[in-house]
Design an enzyme around this catalytic site. Sequence first.
Site, PDB file in Angstrom:
ATOM      1  CB  ALA A  23       3.227 -12.152  -4.426  1.00 11.76           C
ATOM      2  CD  GLN A  85       2.329 -12.281   4.419  1.00  8.16           C
ATOM      3  OE1 GLN A  85       1.960 -12.048   3.265  1.00  8.16           O
ATOM      4  NE2 GLN A  85       3.142 -11.564   5.203  1.00  8.16           N
ATOM      5  CB  CYS A 115       0.307  -6.483   0.601  1.00  6.24           C
ATOM      6  SG  CYS A 115       0.305  -6.424  -1.366  1.00  6.24           S
ATOM      7  CE  LYS A 156       7.248  -8.030   5.649  1.00 10.24           C
ATOM      8  NZ  LYS A 156       7.109  -6.727   5.194  1.00 10.24           N
ATOM      9  CG  ASN A 217      10.851  -5.851   5.558  1.00  9.60           C
ATOM     10  OD1 ASN A 217       9.903  -5.568   5.135  1.00  9.60           O
ATOM     11  ND2 ASN A 217      12.141  -6.071   4.947  1.00  9.60           N
ATOM     12  N   GLY A 218      13.344  -3.318   5.408  1.00 10.87           N
ATOM     13  CA  GLY A 218      13.450  -2.160   4.963  1.00 10.87           C
ATOM     14  C   GLY A 218      14.855  -1.804   4.756  1.00 10.87           C
ATOM     15  N   GLY A 241      14.123  -8.502   1.918  1.00 11.05           N
ATOM     16  CA  GLY A 241      13.129  -8.589   0.911  1.00 11.05           C
ATOM     17  C   GLY A 241      13.762  -8.374  -0.523  1.00 11.05           C
ATOM     18  NE  ARG A 242      12.755  -3.420  -2.588  1.00  9.62           N
ATOM     19  CZ  ARG A 242      12.858  -1.925  -2.509  1.00  9.62           C
ATOM     20  NH1 ARG A 242      12.714  -1.376  -3.793  1.00  9.62           N
ATOM     21  NH2 ARG A 242      13.214  -1.305  -1.238  1.00  9.62           N
TER      22      ARG A 242
END
Length: 338
Positions: A23, A85, A115, A156, A217-218, A241-242
């Site tokens: 987001a 999504q 989320c 997800k 992911n991660g 991601g980040r």
Amino acid sequence: MLYNRGTDQSAWAGKSVWAAPLAGVTDKAFRRVIQELTRWVGLANLDFRVLSVTEMISCHALHYNNRHTLAMLDLSGEPEPRTVQIFGADPSLMAEAAKRVVELGASAVNINMGCPVPKIVNNGEGSALLKDMGLAVDIAGAVVKSVGPCVPVSVKMRLGWDGDHLVASELAPRLERSGVAALMVHGRTRDQFYAGRADWQGIARVKESVGIPVIGNGDIHSPEDAVSMLEQTGCDGVMVGRAMLGNPWMLIRTAAYVQQGCLLPELPPVDKLRVIRRHFELLVRYKGEDRAVKEMRKHALWYTKGIQGAAQLRERMVHAQSVEELEGVLEVVFPVRD
């Protein structure tokens, strides 16, 4: 019953690399930056690509034709697969939302079951669905049915709500039977948020439980991390991601490495400044200068993180009132001109 979801499964094949839906980050401007960077490197005859997912779209907001939500669904000019999504906890509204986003140009739908944000889970949405697997499966089945056999639906998700309820490998086969085409699995629980280490073996257990593709992911901070995840989990692709915040080039380097074995160098300052300028230009184009400047501030902080001498300029970035003012600060950080 197992469904054959769609005719083109290339998105899930060949060690796919995805930009995680975040987001306030993976808006149209950011997705276009990724596309342009990929084409830029493609001039070196490297055959690879990075895939992306939109920011999460509320099924309730879509139901009420929220103007801001509809603006987030501008998919014009974007390559396949155009994956949107959606999130919610009502099967009928989620089915309606899925059908609507396809009508608006989506070629694939992703359901958010991961989320961890309180305002989302307090409504029973996002990772709260991991506490009610029956509802999660009902939502997936309703979405699959609403969009038909030619639109792939993915989910997800996280490994579970907390360490005592690691439900992902139990839920995954049920989602597969409902017709879900692929899973994107973050190797943390909701209770962890983004703390601690991602459990890659948990992702491996999900992969072993299903026959559909699984995207891991991660804790992917480098192209080498991505290769390690693929080797340790057996998953079909990775999602960053980040690590891509302020560094969309990380996605390009990861895709080139896992898909072609080519480890590209980090961007020199002159090219990094070019990327930042283009990102800001696109934000202004799609959102107008006032809103773009507000959003540019956070991106500028991410882009300059870890750069020597940038710390003392952050206050100026946060209070910048125009594109010109913000670019002036960035030129101090990246003094090399193109």
